[in-house]
Design a protein around this motif. Structure first.
Motif, PDB file in Angstrom:
ATOM      1  N   MET A  23      -7.769  30.941 -27.145  1.00  0.00           N
ATOM      2  CA  MET A  23      -7.149  31.256 -25.852  1.00  0.00           C
ATOM      3  C   MET A  23      -8.099  32.087 -24.996  1.00  0.00           C
ATOM      4  O   MET A  23      -8.240  31.864 -23.794  1.00  0.00           O
ATOM      5  N   CYS A  24      -8.756  33.039 -25.647  1.00  0.00           N
ATOM      6  CA  CYS A  24      -9.696  33.901 -24.939  1.00  0.00           C
ATOM      7  C   CYS A  24     -10.882  33.094 -24.410  1.00  0.00           C
ATOM      8  O   CYS A  24     -11.354  33.319 -23.285  1.00  0.00           O
ATOM      9  N   TYR A  25     -11.350  32.140 -25.196  1.00  0.00           N
ATOM     10  CA  TYR A  25     -12.459  31.272 -24.784  1.00  0.00           C
ATOM     11  C   TYR A  25     -12.103  30.533 -23.494  1.00  0.00           C
ATOM     12  O   TYR A  25     -12.885  30.503 -22.542  1.00  0.00           O
ATOM     13  N   TYR A  26     -10.915  29.921 -23.461  1.00  0.00           N
ATOM     14  CA  TYR A  26     -10.508  29.175 -22.268  1.00  0.00           C
ATOM     15  C   TYR A  26     -10.308  30.113 -21.066  1.00  0.00           C
ATOM     16  O   TYR A  26     -10.648  29.758 -19.930  1.00  0.00           O
ATOM     17  N   SER A 200      -8.449  39.189 -15.351  1.00  0.00           N
ATOM     18  CA  SER A 200      -8.943  39.675 -14.054  1.00  0.00           C
ATOM     19  C   SER A 200      -8.379  38.863 -12.898  1.00  0.00           C
ATOM     20  O   SER A 200      -8.215  39.392 -11.800  1.00  0.00           O
ATOM     21  N   GLU A 201      -8.102  37.577 -13.146  1.00  0.00           N
ATOM     22  CA  GLU A 201      -7.550  36.715 -12.095  1.00  0.00           C
ATOM     23  C   GLU A 201      -6.448  35.826 -12.655  1.00  0.00           C
ATOM     24  O   GLU A 201      -6.484  35.441 -13.829  1.00  0.00           O
ATOM     25  N   THR A 202      -5.507  35.478 -11.796  1.00  0.00           N
ATOM     26  CA  THR A 202      -4.389  34.634 -12.229  1.00  0.00           C
ATOM     27  C   THR A 202      -4.827  33.221 -12.581  1.00  0.00           C
ATOM     28  O   THR A 202      -4.124  32.532 -13.322  1.00  0.00           O
ATOM     29  N   CYS A 203      -5.986  32.772 -12.093  1.00  0.00           N
ATOM     30  CA  CYS A 203      -6.455  31.430 -12.451  1.00  0.00           C
ATOM     31  C   CYS A 203      -6.635  31.303 -13.958  1.00  0.00           C
ATOM     32  O   CYS A 203      -6.436  30.223 -14.529  1.00  0.00           O
ATOM     33  N   VAL A 208      -4.538  28.843 -19.421  1.00  0.00           N
ATOM     34  CA  VAL A 208      -4.008  28.912 -20.790  1.00  0.00           C
ATOM     35  C   VAL A 208      -2.507  28.650 -20.846  1.00  0.00           C
ATOM     36  O   VAL A 208      -1.898  28.716 -21.918  1.00  0.00           O
ATOM     37  N   GLY A 209      -1.890  28.355 -19.696  1.00  0.00           N
ATOM     38  CA  GLY A 209      -0.465  28.039 -19.669  1.00  0.00           C
ATOM     39  C   GLY A 209       0.448  29.238 -19.690  1.00  0.00           C
ATOM     40  O   GLY A 209       1.605  29.146 -20.114  1.00  0.00           O
ATOM     41  N   ALA A 210      -0.063  30.386 -19.226  1.00  0.00           N
ATOM     42  CA  ALA A 210       0.745  31.607 -19.189  1.00  0.00           C
ATOM     43  C   ALA A 210       1.459  31.742 -17.850  1.00  0.00           C
ATOM     44  O   ALA A 210       0.919  31.378 -16.803  1.00  0.00           O
ATOM     45  N   LYS A 211       2.660  32.266 -17.899  1.00  0.00           N
ATOM     46  CA  LYS A 211       3.429  32.538 -16.681  1.00  0.00           C
ATOM     47  C   LYS A 211       3.067  33.918 -16.158  1.00  0.00           C
ATOM     48  O   LYS A 211       3.074  34.896 -16.896  1.00  0.00           O
TER      49      LYS A 211
END
Length: 468
Positions: A23-26, A200-203, A208-211
């Protein structure tokens, strides 16, 4: 980019996910635009910490084998462009601190203006630093405080001055903190399985598919432990919410949202405002890829002059400012950008860009367009002129490198060989960024007007000495 700005960095963290490293990688991959010099990921699993980091892009530092070797259920990661401390593997984050009472990982986006003062105090008390990065200061401060871990972290954060978004990983807990001025962005998201994500950014949350839940507030520290998120202010100082204007102008991806405002929308509005302030007769509007495209579309819409793709970017060439010499930077521009002759030949061209720092790349792009047959090139900049050094994580720390501090508008126009040149005004830039009424957020514009949000300690004196 014709601005040649050095980015800050990007941070990403996740806790409560069995594939935290992946997840961190993506997440880091989606923040790659914030730093291309180095990347690192630190994970924890059953109170054991593993780390891998290196110089290069995320895809160069990590592969499937390296990610599988650091799997865990919590991770923090970092992409870097060197600001404070310079480059080198010793300064690549996250940092892993191993002590008798346990291990701790830290990564940081921003710059501490009182780092040298704190380092000197810590060294006098016996601390030994293994890097020249200001991020390491926090680790030493935390170790020297008393009380519970949250008390030690809070008292340490309260001693820091400057711009920062910190992620701190301690075995079964992840902490996220933002500077009391709100200069650097930091967002909170949640995954479908309930795992919390920080970026750092919402992108990066979207990737990762987080809300998106909310932003970490200025002066706030957030802790996630056992799936529970708790929050408190770490400082009693006055909170001044002044997000860096360059986050909207240049740093952030256009699909990111900062303090509730979409970056693409602000850039497009800035382009429209730029036309209202500085109209010019022309045949075509073009933008310098990539961060100026939104402003160019806005300028075209407001003016009624068609927007065209007059410059094409080679996606496989690194950002020009990463090259260590000016000669290499200029060669990088030639490799990176091509003018489309069929679009600009015989035309009066309006070239929109987001900023000018040294001016050399702007000159190169104007020449490219004229060599491709452009009859006139009118340059319009979607930020005010950068006349003062930034000490908050943007690598423009000396006055000498800022061409607008040495030249007036007419002189600069002649230098870059444009037919006309205009910058958006500060009031116009503010108009393009519509903060919600319930927000008291404002903009840090210190690089435009010299009105710094923090004390500068030895930073400004250093900048002036370097100039002389």
């Amino acid at each position: 980019m014709s601005n040649e700005l050095h980015e800050e960095c990007g941070v990403f963290g996740v806790i409560g996910h069995k594939n935290a490293a992946n997840m961190c990688y993506y997440g880091l991959h989606s923040l790659q635009h914030r730093g291309q010099e180095a990347a690192g990921i630190l994970t924890t699993y059953h109170q054991k910490m593993n780390i891998h980091k290196g110089e290069g892009l995320v895809t160069e530092v990590f592969n499937a084998e390296k990610l599988s070797a650091i799997q865990g259920d919590a991770a923090i990661g970092h992409v870097r462009y060197s600001t404070a401390g310079g480059g080198g593997i010793a300064n690549v984050q996250p940092f892993l601190f191993k002590t008798m009472t346990g291990s701790m990982g830290i990564c940081h986006n921003g710059n501490l203006v009182n780092a040298n003062i704190l380092k000197q105090e810590l060294e006098e008390k016996g601390s030994i630093f293994s890097s020249s990065s200001d991020t390491e200061v926090l680790g030493h401060l935390i170790k020297r405080q008393k009380g519970t871990m949250i008390e030690r972290i809070c008292s340490s954060l309260d001693k820091l001055d400057g711009a920062f978004a910190f992620l701190i990983l301690i075995e079964d807990r992840l902490y996220a903190a933002r500077d009391k001025y709100g200069l650097r962005p930091l967002s909170i998201g949640i995954l479908p399985n309930g795992a919390y994500v920080f970026a750092s950014e919402t992108c990066a949350l979207d990737i990762v598919g987080a809300k998106f839940l909310r932003d970490v507030e200025p002066g706030e520290i957030v802790r996630v432990k056992d799936g529970q998120l708790k929050s408190k202010l770490y400082t009693h100082d006055q909170i001044v919410d002044k997000i860096c204007a360059m986050e909207y102008i240049y740093f952030s991806r256009p699909d990111s949202t900062i303090d509730g405002i979409n970056v693409h929308t602000t850039r497009k509005l800035a382009g429209k405002q730029l036309y209202l302030e500085s109209p010019v007769e022309a045949d075509v509007v073009i933008g310098v890829p990539d961060s100026s495209i939104s402003a160019a579309i806005g300028y075209a819409e407001a003016s009624g002059i068609p927007y065209e793709m007059g410059l094409v970017k080679n996606k496989y060439v690194g950002r020009t400012f990463i090259q260590p010499t000016q000669e290499m930077r200029e060669q990088g521009v030639r490799m990176k950008l091509s003018a489309v002759s069929s679009i600009v030949s015989g035309k009066r061209v309006i070239m929109i860009d987001d900023s000018i720092v040294r001016g050399t790349t702007s000159k190169r792009i104007v020449r490219l367009l004229k060599e491709a047959g452009a009859k006139e090139v009118h340059v319009r900049i979607a930020s005010p002129a950068i006349q003062f050094p930034c000490f908050y994580g943007v690598d423009t720390s000396t006055i000498e490198e800022l061409i607008s501090s040495r030249m007036n508008n007419q002189e600069l126009c002649q230098y870059i060989e444009a037919d006309s040149l205009a910058f958006i005004q500060e009031v116009g830039l503010k108009k393009s960024i519509h903060f919600k009424k319930e927000h008291t957020c404002d903009l840090c514009m210190s690089c435009f007007n010299g009105k710094y949000v923090t004390k500068l300690y030895d930073s400004y004196e250093k900048a002036n000495k370097e100039e002389k």
